[in-house]
Design a protein around this motif. Structure first.
Motif, PDB file in Angstrom:
ATOM      1  N   ALA A  68       0.855  -1.185   0.000  1.00  0.00           N
ATOM      2  CA  ALA A  68       0.000   0.000   0.000  1.00  0.00           C
ATOM      3  C   ALA A  68       0.892   1.236   0.000  1.00  0.00           C
ATOM      4  CB  ALA A  68      -0.910  -0.004   1.215  1.00  0.00           C
ATOM      5  N   THR A  69       0.680   2.119  -0.970  1.00  0.00           N
ATOM      6  CA  THR A  69       1.473   3.346  -1.076  1.00  0.00           C
ATOM      7  C   THR A  69       0.553   4.516  -1.446  1.00  0.00           C
ATOM      8  OG1 THR A  69       2.062   2.724  -3.353  1.00  0.00           O
ATOM      9  CG2 THR A  69       3.670   2.228  -1.622  1.00  0.00           C
ATOM     10  N   PRO A  70      -0.339   4.901  -0.544  1.00  0.00           N
ATOM     11  CA  PRO A  70      -1.285   5.964  -0.859  1.00  0.00           C
ATOM     12  C   PRO A  70      -0.606   7.309  -1.070  1.00  0.00           C
ATOM     13  CG  PRO A  70      -1.352   5.451   1.477  1.00  0.00           C
ATOM     14  CD  PRO A  70      -0.446   4.436   0.828  1.00  0.00           C
ATOM     15  N   GLY A  71      -1.332   8.174  -1.746  1.00  0.00           N
ATOM     16  CA  GLY A  71      -0.850   9.530  -1.981  1.00  0.00           C
ATOM     17  C   GLY A  71      -1.429  10.089  -3.264  1.00  0.00           C
ATOM     18  N   HIS A  72      -1.058   9.485  -4.403  1.00  0.00           N
ATOM     19  CA  HIS A  72      -1.641   9.929  -5.673  1.00  0.00           C
ATOM     20  C   HIS A  72      -3.156   9.723  -5.601  1.00  0.00           C
ATOM     21  CE1 HIS A  72      -1.833  10.835  -9.941  1.00  0.00           C
ATOM     22  NE2 HIS A  72      -2.464   9.691 -10.157  1.00  0.00           N
ATOM     23  N   LEU A  76       1.583  10.905   0.098  1.00  0.00           N
ATOM     24  CA  LEU A  76       2.472  10.616  -1.026  1.00  0.00           C
ATOM     25  C   LEU A  76       3.926  10.694  -0.581  1.00  0.00           C
ATOM     26  CD1 LEU A  76       2.414  10.547  -4.442  1.00  0.00           C
ATOM     27  CD2 LEU A  76       3.604  12.674  -3.949  1.00  0.00           C
ATOM     28  N   HIS A  77       4.287  11.748   0.140  1.00  0.00           N
ATOM     29  CA  HIS A  77       5.672  11.901   0.595  1.00  0.00           C
ATOM     30  C   HIS A  77       6.037  10.829   1.623  1.00  0.00           C
ATOM     31  CE1 HIS A  77       6.516  15.458  -1.749  1.00  0.00           C
ATOM     32  NE2 HIS A  77       5.351  15.939  -1.393  1.00  0.00           N
ATOM     33  N   THR A  78       5.110  10.460   2.468  1.00  0.00           N
ATOM     34  CA  THR A  78       5.355   9.371   3.423  1.00  0.00           C
ATOM     35  C   THR A  78       5.576   8.056   2.686  1.00  0.00           C
ATOM     36  OG1 THR A  78       4.085  10.483   5.156  1.00  0.00           O
ATOM     37  CG2 THR A  78       4.365   8.093   5.368  1.00  0.00           C
TER      38      THR A  78
END
Length: 187
Positions: free
Chosen positions: A112-116, A156-158
């Motif tokens: 999981a890589t939320p942001g966009h 996104l940066h996290t």
């Protein structure tokens, strides 16, 4: 086992938009990541054939997120299971599962890589050259530093920092050529 990577087509953003479409192989697992918009479907199917893979041999398709520029050509792979942030889809089956940590094979897993979008996921592949991350956290090697379409810039940066902390050997971005992260890679 270790996975192998073939970038089928490198994407771009500008007056026209195309997704970076990639092929991962790990034993009997054959994965296409982000089969989205391209100028011509032959830009996916030609390199796939050159890699010795027929569309029917693709076992899994991963969507980094549900924007059409990353999903439009999903139907090219009729025998595949489809993966997104919360489920696996195969024929008429919808199997709920969180993507984070899900293993498609011994060397390929999802994160999981939320942001966009809140639902973004990245595909992590252990290869002979090290960890490869296929992700929309970056559009290209240059970033952009601030994703103008990010629904949650802080997330996104996290997520970028979490991926960079894994020390990937290579990043395959959503709309550009693969790059080796450096100290200058936007986080």
């Amino acid at each position: 086992m270790t996975a192998t990577l073939t970038v089928l087509t490198a994407g771009y953003v500008g007056p026209r938009t195309a997704s970076t479409v990639s092929l991962l192989r790990d034993g009997d697992t054959v994965v296409v990541v982000d089969p989205g918009m391209v100028a011509d479907r032959r830009l996916i199917l030609g390199p796939l054939a050159d890699a010795g893979v027929a569309p029917e041999q693709v076992t899994d398709v991963v969507f980094s997120h549900h924007h059409p520029d990353h999903t439009l050509n999903a139907a090219l792979f009729p025998a595949a299971r489809y993966h997104d942030h919360w489920a696996i889809y195969e024929d008429d089956l919808w199997i709920d599962r969180p993507a984070d940590g899900f293993a498609l094979s011994p060397s390929i897993r999802l994160a999981a890589t939320p942001g966009h979008t809140p639902e973004d996921i990245s595909t992590l592949a252990e290869t002979a050259d090290g960890l490869v991350v296929l992700t929309h956290l970056w559009w290209s090697a240059e970033g952009p530093v601030e994703d103008p379409y990010a629904t949650d810039p802080a997330a996104l940066h996290t997520s970028r920092r979490a991926i960079l902390d894994l020390a990937p050997a290579l990043v395959v971005p959503g709309h550009g050529t693969a790059f080796v992260p450096t100290a200058d890679t936007p986080s």
